[in-house]
Each structure stands twice: as structure tokens, then as C-alpha cells.
Scaffold this motif. Structure first.
Motif, PDB file in Angstrom:
ATOM      1  N   ALA A 280      41.505  28.618  22.529  1.00  0.00           N
ATOM      2  CA  ALA A 280      41.113  29.444  23.677  1.00  0.00           C
ATOM      3  C   ALA A 280      42.294  29.838  24.549  1.00  0.00           C
ATOM      4  O   ALA A 280      42.197  30.787  25.341  1.00  0.00           O
ATOM      5  N   ARG A 281      43.404  29.138  24.408  1.00  0.00           N
ATOM      6  CA  ARG A 281      44.555  29.456  25.259  1.00  0.00           C
ATOM      7  C   ARG A 281      45.151  30.824  24.959  1.00  0.00           C
ATOM      8  O   ARG A 281      45.834  31.405  25.816  1.00  0.00           O
ATOM      9  N   ILE A 282      44.887  31.360  23.774  1.00  0.00           N
ATOM     10  CA  ILE A 282      45.493  32.651  23.439  1.00  0.00           C
ATOM     11  C   ILE A 282      44.906  33.790  24.272  1.00  0.00           C
ATOM     12  O   ILE A 282      45.474  34.887  24.309  1.00  0.00           O
ATOM     13  N   ALA A 283      43.792  33.549  24.956  1.00  0.00           N
ATOM     14  CA  ALA A 283      43.185  34.593  25.796  1.00  0.00           C
ATOM     15  C   ALA A 283      43.724  34.592  27.219  1.00  0.00           C
ATOM     16  O   ALA A 283      43.457  35.528  27.984  1.00  0.00           O
ATOM     17  N   GLN A 284      44.501  33.565  27.581  1.00  0.00           N
ATOM     18  CA  GLN A 284      44.823  33.367  29.000  1.00  0.00           C
ATOM     19  C   GLN A 284      46.124  34.063  29.416  1.00  0.00           C
ATOM     20  O   GLN A 284      47.102  33.424  29.791  1.00  0.00           O
ATOM     21  N   PHE A 285      46.090  35.390  29.362  1.00  0.00           N
ATOM     22  CA  PHE A 285      47.193  36.214  29.845  1.00  0.00           C
ATOM     23  C   PHE A 285      46.644  37.226  30.852  1.00  0.00           C
ATOM     24  O   PHE A 285      45.540  37.749  30.693  1.00  0.00           O
ATOM     25  N   HIS A 286      47.419  37.463  31.914  1.00  0.00           N
ATOM     26  CA  HIS A 286      47.062  38.483  32.911  1.00  0.00           C
ATOM     27  C   HIS A 286      45.650  38.264  33.462  1.00  0.00           C
ATOM     28  O   HIS A 286      44.826  39.180  33.510  1.00  0.00           O
ATOM     29  N   ILE A 287      45.381  37.051  33.867  1.00  0.00           N
ATOM     30  CA  ILE A 287      44.067  36.680  34.390  1.00  0.00           C
ATOM     31  C   ILE A 287      43.959  37.116  35.842  1.00  0.00           C
ATOM     32  O   ILE A 287      44.795  36.752  36.675  1.00  0.00           O
ATOM     33  N   LYS A 288      42.929  37.894  36.157  1.00  0.00           N
ATOM     34  CA  LYS A 288      42.798  38.496  37.480  1.00  0.00           C
ATOM     35  C   LYS A 288      42.039  37.643  38.501  1.00  0.00           C
ATOM     36  O   LYS A 288      42.449  37.565  39.659  1.00  0.00           O
ATOM     37  N   PRO A 289      40.897  37.036  38.157  1.00  0.00           N
ATOM     38  CA  PRO A 289      40.155  36.294  39.192  1.00  0.00           C
ATOM     39  C   PRO A 289      40.843  34.994  39.577  1.00  0.00           C
ATOM     40  O   PRO A 289      41.714  34.487  38.854  1.00  0.00           O
ATOM     41  N   ALA A 290      40.461  34.447  40.726  1.00  0.00           N
ATOM     42  CA  ALA A 290      40.898  33.104  41.102  1.00  0.00           C
ATOM     43  C   ALA A 290      40.290  32.106  40.120  1.00  0.00           C
ATOM     44  O   ALA A 290      39.130  32.237  39.715  1.00  0.00           O
ATOM     45  N   ILE A 291      41.081  31.101  39.742  1.00  0.00           N
ATOM     46  CA  ILE A 291      40.654  30.129  38.735  1.00  0.00           C
ATOM     47  C   ILE A 291      40.667  28.733  39.348  1.00  0.00           C
ATOM     48  O   ILE A 291      41.630  28.332  40.002  1.00  0.00           O
ATOM     49  N   LEU A 292      39.589  27.994  39.103  1.00  0.00           N
ATOM     50  CA  LEU A 292      39.533  26.575  39.461  1.00  0.00           C
ATOM     51  C   LEU A 292      39.115  25.810  38.203  1.00  0.00           C
ATOM     52  O   LEU A 292      37.947  25.810  37.824  1.00  0.00           O
ATOM     53  N   VAL A 293      40.093  25.184  37.545  1.00  0.00           N
ATOM     54  CA  VAL A 293      39.814  24.371  36.367  1.00  0.00           C
ATOM     55  C   VAL A 293      39.450  22.972  36.835  1.00  0.00           C
ATOM     56  O   VAL A 293      40.143  22.388  37.682  1.00  0.00           O
ATOM     57  N   VAL A 294      38.373  22.426  36.279  1.00  0.00           N
ATOM     58  CA  VAL A 294      37.866  21.117  36.693  1.00  0.00           C
ATOM     59  C   VAL A 294      37.741  20.226  35.461  1.00  0.00           C
ATOM     60  O   VAL A 294      37.326  20.680  34.387  1.00  0.00           O
ATOM     61  N   GLY A 295      38.094  18.955  35.616  1.00  0.00           N
ATOM     62  CA  GLY A 295      37.942  18.027  34.500  1.00  0.00           C
ATOM     63  C   GLY A 295      37.945  16.591  34.954  1.00  0.00           C
ATOM     64  O   GLY A 295      38.128  16.284  36.139  1.00  0.00           O
ATOM     65  N   GLY A 296      37.717  15.694  33.987  1.00  0.00           N
ATOM     66  CA  GLY A 296      37.666  14.269  34.268  1.00  0.00           C
ATOM     67  C   GLY A 296      38.779  13.519  33.567  1.00  0.00           C
ATOM     68  O   GLY A 296      39.063  13.758  32.388  1.00  0.00           O
ATOM     69  N   LEU A 297      39.402  12.589  34.289  1.00  0.00           N
ATOM     70  CA  LEU A 297      40.446  11.754  33.692  1.00  0.00           C
ATOM     71  C   LEU A 297      39.915  10.963  32.505  1.00  0.00           C
ATOM     72  O   LEU A 297      40.654  10.639  31.576  1.00  0.00           O
ATOM     73  N   PHE A 298      38.625  10.630  32.550  1.00  0.00           N
ATOM     74  CA  PHE A 298      38.028   9.791  31.517  1.00  0.00           C
ATOM     75  C   PHE A 298      36.924  10.534  30.762  1.00  0.00           C
ATOM     76  O   PHE A 298      35.948   9.934  30.322  1.00  0.00           O
ATOM     77  N   ASP A 299      37.107  11.824  30.604  1.00  0.00           N
ATOM     78  CA  ASP A 299      36.181  12.645  29.838  1.00  0.00           C
ATOM     79  C   ASP A 299      36.454  12.417  28.358  1.00  0.00           C
ATOM     80  O   ASP A 299      37.518  12.788  27.854  1.00  0.00           O
ATOM     81  N   ALA A 300      35.504  11.812  27.658  1.00  0.00           N
ATOM     82  CA  ALA A 300      35.697  11.480  26.249  1.00  0.00           C
ATOM     83  C   ALA A 300      35.602  12.702  25.343  1.00  0.00           C
ATOM     84  O   ALA A 300      35.887  12.600  24.153  1.00  0.00           O
ATOM     85  N   GLU A 301      35.212  13.857  25.898  1.00  0.00           N
ATOM     86  CA  GLU A 301      34.996  15.039  25.072  1.00  0.00           C
ATOM     87  C   GLU A 301      36.077  16.105  25.275  1.00  0.00           C
ATOM     88  O   GLU A 301      36.707  16.536  24.331  1.00  0.00           O
ATOM     89  N   ASP A 302      36.290  16.525  26.521  1.00  0.00           N
ATOM     90  CA  ASP A 302      37.164  17.672  26.755  1.00  0.00           C
ATOM     91  C   ASP A 302      38.182  17.434  27.868  1.00  0.00           C
ATOM     92  O   ASP A 302      38.500  18.350  28.634  1.00  0.00           O
ATOM     93  N   CYS A 303      38.699  16.219  27.936  1.00  0.00           N
ATOM     94  CA  CYS A 303      39.793  15.943  28.863  1.00  0.00           C
ATOM     95  C   CYS A 303      40.994  16.827  28.539  1.00  0.00           C
ATOM     96  O   CYS A 303      41.614  17.424  29.427  1.00  0.00           O
ATOM     97  N   PHE A 304      41.323  16.938  27.267  1.00  0.00           N
ATOM     98  CA  PHE A 304      42.437  17.776  26.822  1.00  0.00           C
ATOM     99  C   PHE A 304      42.264  19.208  27.312  1.00  0.00           C
ATOM    100  O   PHE A 304      43.201  19.838  27.796  1.00  0.00           O
ATOM    101  N   GLY A 305      41.047  19.733  27.173  1.00  0.00           N
ATOM    102  CA  GLY A 305      40.805  21.136  27.491  1.00  0.00           C
ATOM    103  C   GLY A 305      41.091  21.481  28.926  1.00  0.00           C
ATOM    104  O   GLY A 305      41.669  22.541  29.218  1.00  0.00           O
ATOM    105  N   ALA A 306      40.692  20.613  29.854  1.00  0.00           N
ATOM    106  CA  ALA A 306      40.906  20.915  31.272  1.00  0.00           C
ATOM    107  C   ALA A 306      42.393  20.964  31.607  1.00  0.00           C
ATOM    108  O   ALA A 306      42.884  21.943  32.185  1.00  0.00           O
TER     109      ALA A 306
END
Length: 635
Positions: A280-306
Motif C-alpha cells: 500500500a505504500r506505493i500509493a502514498q505520494f502527493h497526499i493532499k488531505p491531513a493524515i492521522l495514522v493510528v496504531g497500537g504498540l501491541f497490535d498483533a495484526e497490523d502494528c507494522f502497517g501503522a
């Protein structure tokens, strides 16, 4: 803002008594009295129609912002019933007058079209091309042009798989899209999210989600419900069940001909073009809206993704107003009313309510309603151990310095480079008796394993343990952890699991039983000497030089395994110790490596063999862990 805080605190307290259900019913009645529901099949540019549920305020005294979630998990309930926004903090978006929108993504549930898992982003689109960013654009465009009383401003959010769709919406470029919050977003299913970590197949989660849980079942036509899948589990002990299956390919007997993505995983054992297109990172160029990425330190599924979606936006789209929030949470705990603890580890406050009050609601209110600026830092990170929020301009922080701690003789850790000639510790890794990921017997993969006591592993002969002296001062680390191991093996492949552990003082007694939620009951656990997992990660050895082109080991020849874990944010308190554990299986989180250079997805039961693993720690082969130290010393 103050009113919202009081309401959220009141909601949390109500969960602790029997009056909560009455309060829920009252909120449900308020929702129906003040909102009406629209169901619309919104046309996309290629004519495919996506089913969308839209909840609109009856209030016409002002125009209202739109807050949308695109999901593969259904926008149910369909028909006249209302979604249960009132059961959690999202009801405060209703109280703020948001138009709430939930859309079934292409090919899922009531939407038309063909569903494609983590549908590849098309960078250079031609007329007629569609991907998740174009579907988001077309949905937003229809909403702002057709929903009465909207103010022309749209926000998108979503957690886990919907977090992936939120990230794709951010790449849509629609001018009405002002704010996006990808939360625990699926980002890279080969490197670190859900189904693979550094090429090792996390098949317990993959099988349970796609096959046993039924997500992989196709929807050739729109449907509003599904019948349960047949139960494939011959044993409710997950360790025993996966061990009995033998080689990975034997799980395919449960998939039939229809669960295509699970089978496609088997056809792409390396990081080839198929996987790269689904990053999914290949889409993240020239992003216009404000972004707030949220994640958990102990997320067993998508800690990497955040962590890594945020880093990709910062790197590839530096002009974007991007912010990061990482709390001490399991998967989606930030949306729950109780963010006080995980397993035996207490966080000192209700961190999820803090997030809801002071971060996510004010974020959307500012960008979509023009309310007070919450003045969020570039990165707001909770540090466990000290149990404090810290604010940074960005992440990783430039306040961290890389400090090497070396594996030593006598199972010690030290910042001093080891001396002397060849020295090593060794163990025998036996695929017939893999190291379990947690001590207890479980059916479902636990979320608590991310902070579990590791004493059970320390007692195994196939786990190496190294620890520092008692710390003389607090040691705070924040950022990615790097493992640099000098290894030798007796076979042609092996996995390497590295764990960073906080060893509590022996003087501690039992934990406080009141950290548990009402429905968990009273529990006690001996915390003296507790070995808290701070971060664990696995690396498939054959990918040590390239994820694209795996290479066998030459038996007996020392080689370097170097890999980076997902980030950490933790303070080892004075009097604690730093511990490193090294092992070669983590079962059944990850599939077993046959310890023979082969295609693990197609190999036979007979291919599995024992391997003698050596971890060197001498002057020439100095194995170390590189810590991102913000303050303090590791020894």
C-alpha cells in the motif's frame, strides 16, 4: 471539547454497572429520533454500483460534514435498522452532527463487481482504470453532490482492512477530502502485517481469517448475509491442531476450489512483483488531505502497517500534513472504553479514552467543522514502562541514538565488544517440537501474547537467553530495533526469532487485580521476575540477502542475519534488566521452517529436519542488538 470529555468519561463509568444497557437504549432512540437513513447503490466510473448506507442528521439549521468508512466487512444492518454507532465513542460524531457513511467495497456483500484482496494501486491510470482510490473518489464525488445539507467537507477513517481503504482514499486526490485517519492499516502482507513477517508465513491468522472464518469465500453476486463455514478444527488446542497438519500445503485441503487468495499466497513464496503491487505504500505520494495514522504498540495484526504507512507518507509526500499516534494497545483497543491494560501490564490511565477525547474527535472536528485546533504533535507516542505520552516533531525521533548491546559469554548483555577467539552458544531446533508463542493452551490466537511473561521460553533448551545487569537508571528507547546476528547452522535454512524483554525486579509481588475489566473476573499473577515481551520478531533466514531471491545456507559457515523489527517505545525502569531471547520457531504464530532450503509452501512432511543453530559472540563475530536509545544506558 470539555463537554465531550465529560460525556466520554461518563460512558466509560457506565460500562461498570448494570445501567449501561439502559443508556445504550436511550442513545439508540436518540439516534433514530435525530437521524434518517438512506441506502444507495452509488455508481462508479465503470458502471459498477457500490452499496452505501448513509445516516443523515434531521437538523437543517446548519450544513454537516461527511465521515465515511469503506469496508469489506459489511455496512450492515441492511434495511430499516440502524448501525450501532451508539455502542461506542463514535456516537459522539453523531452528537456533533456528522453525516455517517459506510460503504461495502467492490465485490463485497451488497456491492457489485469483483473483489480483489488488497487491490493494487494503479499509479499511471488510463481511462477506464479502477482501483480503490478511484472508487473512493467516485463515492466522495457522489456524496458531496447528492446528500442534502452537507458542507462539502469529507473525512475517511477505518481500522485494519478498512484502514487500507482509508489510505487508498487519501491517494484519491478528491478536493472535498480534507482529513483521513488510517488506523492499523493493512500495508504490506509480505514484510510485516497479518500474514507474513519478514517472509515467514503467519498461517494461524491467515487460515483462521480466510478459511475457517470465511472471509475468503467469494461473493459472485451481492448478498446481505452468509451462513457459517464448516468448522475445520479437529482440535481446539491451536498448537496441537497446526502441528497435526504437518507441512503447510496440507492446509489447502480445507480451502476447496473457491478460496483463491489463500491459495495465491502459496503460489508466491517470495517477494515478487505480485506482492510488490500489493504494498500500500506505493500509493502514498502527493497526499493532499491531513493524515492521522493510528496504531497500537501491541497490535498483533497490523502494528507494522501503522508505523510504516506513516513513514512512507513522510518520506514520499513530505508536503503532507501527516501525524502519528501510537498507544499501548492491542488491535483496535483505541476504540474501546477500556484502554487501561493489556494482559498483566497496566498503563496507569485509560489511554483509549484519552485518545478519543483529545485526539481523534478533535482532529476531525478541526478539519471538517473548523473547531479549535487540537495542536497535535507530529508524533504522539505512549511509552510503556514509564506509562507516559510523549510528543515529537516526527518519527523516528532524532533524539534517539543507536546503541549496540552485545551478546556475551555466560548469557550476559553488555555495551562492550566481546573479546577472544571463536565463542558461541548453540541449541538444536526441532520442527517436531517447536517453541510455542505463549505458555498456555489456546484455541484462538491471543492478543495478550504481545506483553506475555516469557519465563516459559527461558526454561527451554532451544531458546538462548541473555540479560543485562540491573539498570542503574531508567533506559528509554524509541524507534526501530535492529538485530545483527552472526550465525552458523548445520542445515540449509532456519528461522530466527529475536525478543526484546523487560525483566521486572524479583521483589515485586502479585499484580493489582483491579486492572481487569468487569467481564474478565479477578486474576492474580506473580510479577516478581516477570519477563515482559516488549517486541518480538521473526526472520526467515533464506531471505537474509534478498526477499526476492532466497539463498541457502552453507552448513557450518558463519553468516550474518540482520533485520529490523517494528518500532518500540518503552522505558526500562531503574532496577529492571534488559533481556534478549533468540530461538528458531514461534509456533503456531508462524509456520515451521523445515530447515531445508526449499519452497516451504509445497514441501513434504519428510523434508522437516533438526538443525543445530550457533549464535556467535566473539571479537570477529560480535552478535548484537542495536537499540534506539533516547536516554539512559543499557548496562
Amino acid at each position: 471539547m470539555k463537554c465531550i470529555k465529560l460525556h466520554l468519561l461518563f460512558l466509560f463509568l457506565l460500562t461498570l454497572n448494570t445501567g449501561f444497557s439502559q443508556n445504550i437504549n436511550q442513545d439508540s432512540a436518540w439516534f433514530r429520533d435525530n437521524y434518517y437513513k438512506i441506502e444507495k447503490a452509488i455508481p462508479m466510473r465503470d458502471g459498477v454500483k457500490l452499496f452505501t448506507s448513509i445516516y443523515v442528521p434531521k437538523d437543517s439549521t446548519e450544513n454537516h460534514p461527511i465521515l465515511m468508512e469503506r469496508t469489506p466487512y459489511s455496512c450492515a444492518p441492511y434495511g430499516s435498522q440502524y448501525r450501532d454507532f451508539w455502542a461506542g465513542y463514535k456516537k459522539y460524531f453523531l452528537m456533533e452532527g456528522y453525516i455517517m457513511v459506510i460503504q461495502d467495497v467492490r465485490g463485497r456483500w451488497m456491492s457489485e463487481g469483483k473483489f480483489v484482496d488488497i487491490r493494487p494501486f494503479i499509479k499511471d491510470k488510463k481511462p477506464g482504470d479502477v482501483d480503490e482510490s478511484t472508487d473512493a473518489y467516485d463515492a466522495i464525488d457522489w456524496l458531496v453532490k447528492n446528500i442534502p445539507g452537507n458542507n462539502g467537507k469529507v473525512g475517511v477513517f477505518g481500522t485494519s482492512y478498512p484502514g487500507f481503504y482509508a489510505g487508498m482514499a487519501a491517494a484519491s486526490g478528491h478536493p472535498a477530502l480534507k482529513a483521513v485517519s488510517p488506523q492499523a492499516p493493512v500495508t504490506d502482507w509480505f514484510r510485516g502485517d497479518d500474514f507474513h513477517h519478514n517472509g515467514a508465513f503467519f498461517y494461524m491468522d491467515a487460515f483462521d481469517f480466510y478459511v475457517a472464518g470465511g472471509f475468503g469465500r467469494p461473493h459472485p453476486v451481492p448478498v446481505d448475509h452468509e451462513n457459517p463455514m464448516p468448522d475445520p478444527y479437529e482440535s481446539k488446542d491451536n498448537y496441537q491442531f497446526y502441528l497435526q497438519q504437518g507441512a503447510d500445503k496440507n492446509l489447502l485441503k480445507f480451502t476447496g476450489d473457491s478460496i483463491s487468495f489463500f491459495k495465491e499466497i502459496y503460489e508466491h513464496p517470495n517477494e515478487d512483483a505480485w506482492w510488490k503491487a500489493r504494498n500500500a505504500r506505493i500509493a502514498q505520494f502527493h497526499i493532499k488531505p491531513a493524515i492521522l495514522v493510528v496504531g497500537g504498540l501491541f497490535d498483533a495484526e497490523d502494528c507494522f502497517g501503522a508505523w510504516n504507512l506513516y513513514k512512507a507518507i513522510r518520506s514520499q509526500s513530505p508536503e503532507t500534513n501527516a501525524r502519528l499516534v501510537m498507544g499501548p494497545w492491542y488491535h483496535e483497543e483505541w476504540s474501546s472504553p477500556d484502554g487501561t491494560h493489556l494482559g498483566n501490564i497496566y498503563f496507569g490511565s485509560n489511554t483509549s479514552v484519552t485518545y478519543q477525547n483529545e485526539i481523534i474527535i478533535p482532529f476531525f472536528n478541526f478539519y471538517l467543522k473548523g473547531k479549535n485546533d487540537p495542536n497535535l504533535a507530529g508524533a504522539t507516542i505512549f511509552f510503556t514502562g514509564e506509562n507516559k505520552w510523549r510528543r515529537f516533531d516526527s518519527w523516528p525521533t532524532d533524539k534517539a541514538r543507536q546503541v549496540k548491546i552485545y551478546l556475551q559469554e555466560q548469557n550476559e548483555l553488555s555495551s562492550s565488544v566481546p573479546g577472544g577467539r571463536t565463542a558461541f552458544d548453540e541449541y538444536v531446533s526441532d520442527p517436531a517440537h517447536p517453541v510455542p508463542y505463549t505458555e498456555d493452551v489456546h484455541f484462538n490466537r491471543t492478543r495478550e501474547y504481545m506483553t506475555d511473561d516469557q519465563r516459559f521460553a527461558s526454561r527451554r533448551p532451544d531458546v538462548l537467553t541473555y540479560q543485562s545487569p540491573e539498570l542503574k537508571e531508567d533506559l528509554t528507547i524509541g524507534g526501530p530495533l535492529i538485530a545483527e546476528l552472526h550465525v552458523g547452522i548445520s542445515t540449509t535454512d532456519a528461522d530466527f526469532v529475536v525478543k526484546l524483554i523487560d525483566v521486572f525486579p524479583d521483589s515485586l509481588s502479585f499484580n493489582r487485580i483491579d486492572i481487569y475489566a468487569v467481564d474478565e473476573g479477578n486474576k492474580t499473577y506473580p510479577m516478581g521476575g516477570y519477563q515482559m515481551l516488549v517486541r518480538g520478531e521473526i526472520f526467515r533466514g533464506k531471505f537474509r540477502n534478498s526477499f526476492e531471491i532466497p539463498q541457502p545456507f552453507q552448513p557450518g559457515r558463519p553468516e550474518i542475519i540482520r533485520f529490523t523489527t517494528t518500532d518500540v517505545a518503552h522505558t526500562f525502569k531503574k532496577g529492571h534488566r534488559v533481556m534478549i531471547q533468540i530461538q528458531s520457531s514461534w509456533f503456531p504464530l508462524s509456520d515451521r521452517n523445515p530447515q531445508k532450503f526449499t519452497d516451504i509452501y509445497t514441501c513434504e512432511n519428510a523434508d522437516f529436519q533438526k538443525s543445530t543453530i550457533r549464535i556467535y559472540h566473539d571479537a570477529e563475530h560480535a552478535s548484537c542488538i542495536i537499540l534506539p536509545v533516547i536516554s539512559g544506558k543499557p548496562d
